[in-house]
Design a protein around this motif. Structure first.
Motif, PDB file in Angstrom:
ATOM      1  N   UNK A   1       0.952  -0.984   0.085  1.00  0.00           N
ATOM      2  CA  UNK A   1      -0.064   0.115   0.038  1.00  0.00           C
ATOM      3  C   UNK A   1       0.890   1.320   0.006  1.00  0.00           C
ATOM      4  N   UNK A   2       0.758   2.166  -0.843  1.00  0.00           N
ATOM      5  CA  UNK A   2       1.547   3.443  -0.996  1.00  0.00           C
ATOM      6  C   UNK A   2       1.097   4.364   0.290  1.00  0.00           C
ATOM      7  N   UNK A   3       2.082   5.073   0.737  1.00  0.00           N
ATOM      8  CA  UNK A   3       1.998   5.875   1.947  1.00  0.00           C
ATOM      9  C   UNK A   3       2.450   7.274   1.295  1.00  0.00           C
ATOM     10  N   UNK A   4       1.715   8.368   2.008  1.00  0.00           N
ATOM     11  CA  UNK A   4       1.999   9.613   1.427  1.00  0.00           C
ATOM     12  C   UNK A   4       2.012  10.284   2.741  1.00  0.00           C
ATOM     13  N   UNK A   5       3.255  11.356   2.656  1.00  0.00           N
ATOM     14  CA  UNK A   5       3.701  12.328   3.867  1.00  0.00           C
ATOM     15  C   UNK A   5       3.293  13.821   3.422  1.00  0.00           C
ATOM     16  N   UNK A   6       2.525  14.369   4.105  1.00  0.00           N
ATOM     17  CA  UNK A   6       2.191  15.841   3.807  1.00  0.00           C
ATOM     18  C   UNK A   6       2.731  16.608   4.884  1.00  0.00           C
ATOM     19  N   UNK A   7       3.518  17.623   4.581  1.00  0.00           N
ATOM     20  CA  UNK A   7       3.993  18.553   5.672  1.00  0.00           C
ATOM     21  C   UNK A   7       3.375  19.992   5.393  1.00  0.00           C
ATOM     22  N   UNK A   8       3.009  20.562   6.342  1.00  0.00           N
ATOM     23  CA  UNK A   8       2.446  22.202   6.152  1.00  0.00           C
ATOM     24  C   UNK A   8       1.648  22.539   7.366  1.00  0.00           C
ATOM     25  N   UNK A   9       1.301  23.656   7.167  1.00  0.00           N
ATOM     26  CA  UNK A   9       0.796  24.733   8.142  1.00  0.00           C
ATOM     27  C   UNK A   9      -0.467  25.512   7.715  1.00  0.00           C
ATOM     28  N   UNK A  10      -0.728  25.671   6.444  1.00  0.00           N
ATOM     29  CA  UNK A  10      -1.704  26.537   6.238  1.00  0.00           C
ATOM     30  C   UNK A  10      -2.906  25.815   5.448  1.00  0.00           C
ATOM     31  N   UNK A  11      -3.769  26.937   4.575  1.00  0.00           N
ATOM     32  CA  UNK A  11      -4.884  26.301   3.949  1.00  0.00           C
ATOM     33  C   UNK A  11      -4.551  25.537   2.776  1.00  0.00           C
ATOM     34  N   UNK A  12      -3.375  25.761   2.229  1.00  0.00           N
ATOM     35  CA  UNK A  12      -3.203  24.799   1.022  1.00  0.00           C
ATOM     36  C   UNK A  12      -2.759  23.439   1.497  1.00  0.00           C
ATOM     37  N   UNK A  13      -2.096  23.357   2.697  1.00  0.00           N
ATOM     38  CA  UNK A  13      -1.826  21.868   3.118  1.00  0.00           C
ATOM     39  C   UNK A  13      -3.140  21.226   3.367  1.00  0.00           C
ATOM     40  N   UNK A  14      -4.289  22.135   3.986  1.00  0.00           N
ATOM     41  CA  UNK A  14      -5.640  21.632   4.430  1.00  0.00           C
ATOM     42  C   UNK A  14      -6.397  21.003   3.058  1.00  0.00           C
ATOM     43  N   UNK A  15      -6.381  21.899   1.999  1.00  0.00           N
ATOM     44  CA  UNK A  15      -6.776  21.396   0.755  1.00  0.00           C
ATOM     45  C   UNK A  15      -6.352  20.263   0.199  1.00  0.00           C
TER      46      UNK A  15
END
Length: 70
Positions: A1-15
């Motif tokens: 199963x692929x895994x994804x990491x998302x790093x951020x702290x703003x509305x763009x990261x939430x979207x």
């Protein structure tokens, strides 16, 4: 199963998290974000949004700490 990491702290990261959740299950994701307590009230929190959607989330003081990669 692929895994994804998302790093951020703003509305763009939430979207981006919303888009990823349309494609994969929450357990396939890992969010890395500052502690929401340190954000201004006008900022969307990736960490809070991740928790709301049962996405595992790390909130390190410094994302460059070696422990974050472990």
């Amino acid at each position: 199963m692929p895994r994804f990491v998302l790093a951020g702290n703003n509305l763009a990261a939430v979207y981006t998290l919303e888009l990823l959740l349309e494609a994969v299950e929450p357990e396939s994701l890992l969010a890395i974000s500052p502690d929401p307590a340190g954000l201004g009230p006008w900022q969307e929190s990736l960490a809070a949004h991740a928790v709301k959607h049962d996405v595992p989330c790390l909130t390190p003081v410094d994302v460059n700490q070696p422990e974050v990669a472990e």
